[in-house]
Design an enzyme around this catalytic site. Structure first.
Site, PDB file in Angstrom:
ATOM      1  N   TYR A 142       0.827  -1.212   0.000  1.00  0.00           N
ATOM      2  CA  TYR A 142       0.000   0.000   0.000  1.00  0.00           C
ATOM      3  C   TYR A 142       0.865   1.269   0.000  1.00  0.00           C
ATOM      4  CZ  TYR A 142      -4.111  -2.895   1.132  1.00  0.00           C
ATOM      5  OH  TYR A 142      -5.121  -3.826   1.117  1.00  0.00           O
ATOM      6  N   LYS A 189       3.244 -15.457   2.463  1.00  0.00           N
ATOM      7  CA  LYS A 189       3.294 -16.203   1.197  1.00  0.00           C
ATOM      8  C   LYS A 189       4.778 -16.468   0.925  1.00  0.00           C
ATOM      9  CE  LYS A 189       1.188 -17.869  -2.481  1.00  0.00           C
ATOM     10  NZ  LYS A 189       0.247 -18.998  -2.433  1.00  0.00           N
ATOM     11  N   ASP A 221      -3.074 -18.184   1.345  1.00  0.00           N
ATOM     12  CA  ASP A 221      -4.205 -18.808   0.632  1.00  0.00           C
ATOM     13  C   ASP A 221      -4.867 -19.863   1.509  1.00  0.00           C
ATOM     14  OD1 ASP A 221      -1.751 -20.073   0.327  1.00  0.00           O
ATOM     15  OD2 ASP A 221      -1.995 -20.536  -1.800  1.00  0.00           O
ATOM     16  N   ASP A 245      -5.555  -6.791   5.721  1.00  0.00           N
ATOM     17  CA  ASP A 245      -6.729  -6.044   5.275  1.00  0.00           C
ATOM     18  C   ASP A 245      -7.792  -7.018   4.758  1.00  0.00           C
ATOM     19  OD1 ASP A 245      -8.418  -4.061   4.438  1.00  0.00           O
ATOM     20  OD2 ASP A 245      -7.136  -3.295   2.838  1.00  0.00           O
ATOM     21  N   ASP A 249     -11.466  -8.553   6.872  1.00  0.00           N
ATOM     22  CA  ASP A 249     -12.840  -8.443   6.334  1.00  0.00           C
ATOM     23  C   ASP A 249     -13.464  -9.833   6.257  1.00  0.00           C
ATOM     24  OD1 ASP A 249     -12.533  -5.673   5.891  1.00  0.00           O
ATOM     25  OD2 ASP A 249     -13.596  -5.770   3.976  1.00  0.00           O
TER      26      ASP A 249
HETATM   27  C1  LIG Z   1      -7.876   2.644   2.442  1.00  0.00           C
HETATM   28  C2  LIG Z   1      -7.818   1.192   2.809  1.00  0.00           C
HETATM   29  C3  LIG Z   1      -6.432   0.667   2.834  1.00  0.00           C
HETATM   30  C4  LIG Z   1      -8.454   1.032   4.126  1.00  0.00           C
HETATM   31  C5  LIG Z   1      -8.794  -0.386   4.492  1.00  0.00           C
HETATM   32  O1  LIG Z   1      -9.344  -1.153   3.734  1.00  0.00           O
HETATM   33  C6  LIG Z   1      -8.529  -0.811   5.834  1.00  0.00           C
HETATM   34  O2  LIG Z   1      -7.722  -0.233   6.524  1.00  0.00           O
HETATM   35  O3  LIG Z   1      -9.097  -1.831   6.248  1.00  0.00           O
HETATM   36 MG   LIG Z   2     -10.061  -2.942   4.746  1.00  0.00          MG
END
Ligand SMILES: CC(C)CC(=O)C(=O)O
Ligand SMILES: [Mg+2]
Ligand SMILES: NC(=O)C1=CN([C@@H]2O[C@H](COP(=O)(O)OP(=O)(O)OC[C@H]3O[C@@H](n4cnc5c(N)ncnc54)[C@H](O)[C@@H]3O)[C@@H](O)[C@H]2O)C=CC1
Length: 371
Positions: A142, A189, A221, A245, A249
């Site tokens: 990032y 990985k 994975d 990240d 989620d």
């Molecule tokens: C702008 C993204 C890197 C933000 C994100 O998805 C997060 O920090 O979970």
């Molecule tokens: Mg995120």
């Protein structure tokens, strides 16, 4: 206790979920006689609209002058759908993380028995799940150099890590494991990526300082699959920025919704607290988003202040709302409650204003009044 809190509401549902956290923090302040003061700053699409900059200097200044930062979310479809926009809301958040050196993003994943029946996963997979993800937040792909060829047909993003960046978060993760079930899983990985091999080498080297922690490794994975089929095997998960990240989620499905998970981002001298979700623009202004991720982030902030009883009370209030059916539509589409109602009930619970026999089914949708 006196605390100065910088508040960045951001875009989309950011303001509405963060307002619920502020209600809850105000209830805690009143009950325990603390003095929380809030100073507001802009970031994201709203900051671009008002100043041309996704992270105005004023916002950095108020963050530096505060004891902690409470953040909502940023992001807007007008930028998501414009791949050539040079100035983007997300740049504000990434720059803030870098400026304040918020290198450790901590994302706890728990489940609530009262929500198990609403989960897409089977009940037996959800029992006893309790893990915490340590996601590196200021390095990796990032933040690496981004390039687009002159003719616009080739692009690259550099993933770069150094030993120091790995070691400082790894040590926090080891200490966390020592205080929990003493297991640390490094997700990488390393069969393909040089950066992942550096992660393994560095983590292996320092592991001897934590002999009571059992260290194991998992390729990302496989981890993506294991998190769903056998999440209770995890205690502390340590990983780099992008993997963390994505996997966090995914982990939210175990709890029941992306709207439930909180996070703390810790740096050398700053700390920021935000739900793990984004700005969910489809729900913006509708009062339907789940505020729990934000409220639990406020609880993590109280822990950071050393206010452990207060943090526990916020978590108890959240558990109470979930158990009693005061949930948003992502959790229960059949019987949803408004964002603001959930915030009111959580703060009323803390202020002891809730009648003990209250039941969500007796409450009109969205109205915090008993029928
Ligand atoms: C702008 C993204 C890197 C933000 C994100 O998805 C997060 O920090 O979970
Ligand atoms: Mg995120
Ligand atoms: N930390 C941040 O500020 C982040 C910002 N973003 C930005 O947010 C915008 C939207 O991105 P998406 O990929 O759609 O991710 P998102 O996290 O905003 O939403 C994805 C889906 O998760 C659910 N969801 C998220 N938050 C929820 C909540 N509080 N209550 C109920 N359901 C919820 C919704 O179904 C939604 O469609 C983009 O501009 C993106 O760049 C994305 C992730 C993190």
């Amino acid at each position: 206790m006196e605390k100065r809190i910088a508040v960045i509401l951001g875009d989309g549902i950011g303001p509405e979920v963060t307002h619920q956290s502020i209600k809850v923090l105000n209830a805690i302040a009143a009950k325990y006689r603390h003095n929380f003061t809030y100073t507001y700053g802009l970031m994201g699409a709203i900051a671009i609209d008002k100043t041309g900059d996704p992270l105005p200097q004023h916002t950095i200044d108020i963050c530096r002058q505060s004891d902690a930062i409470l953040f909502g979310a940023i992001g807007h479809p007008k930028y998501d759908n414009d791949p050539i926009a040079k100035v983007r809301p997300e740049q504000g958040l990434l720059r803030l993380r870098k400026e304040l050196q918020l290198f450790a993003n901590i994302r706890p994943v728990t489940t609530y028995p009262s929500l198990h029946h609403l989960s897409p996963l089977k009940e037996k997979q959800l029992q006893d799940v309790d893990f915490i993800m340590y996601r590196e937040l200021t390095g990796g792909i990032y933040f690496g150099k981004k390039e687009l060829s002159d003719d616009g047909t080739e692009a690259s993003d550099l993933c770069i890590y150094n030993k120091n960046e790995i070691e400082r978060i790894a040590r926090l993760a080891f200490v966390s494991a020592q205080q929990r079930r003493k297991k640390l899983t490094l997700v990488d990985k390393a069969n393909v990526l040089e950066t992942s091999r550096l992660w393994r080498k560095t983590v292996q080297e320092i592991s001897s300082d934590y002999p009571d922690v059992k260290l194991d490794y998992m390729f990302v994975d496989n981890a993506a699959m294991q998190i769903i089929v056998n999440p209770k095997q995890f205690d502390v998960v340590l990983t780099e920025n992008m993997f963390g990240d994505i996997l966090s989620d995914e982990s939210s499905v175990i709890s029941g919704s992306l709207g439930l998970l909180p996070s703390a981002s810790l740096g050398v001298s700053s700390a920021l607290f935000e739900p793990i979700h984004g700005s969910y623009p489809q729900a913006a202004g509708k009062d339907i988003a789940n505020p729990v991720g934000s409220i639990l982030s406020a609880a993590m902030m109280l822990d950071y202040f050393g206010l452990y009883n207060e943090a526990a009370e916020v978590r108890e209030a959240v558990a109470w709302t979930l158990t009693n059916g005061f949930v948003s539509q992502d959790i229960d589409p059949e019987n949803p409650h408004y964002t603001s109602t959930i915030g009111e009930f959580a703060s009323d619970y803390i202020s002891n204003d809730i009648p003990p026999n209250i039941n969500a089914k007796n409450i009109a949708f969205g109205k915090a009044t008993i029928i």
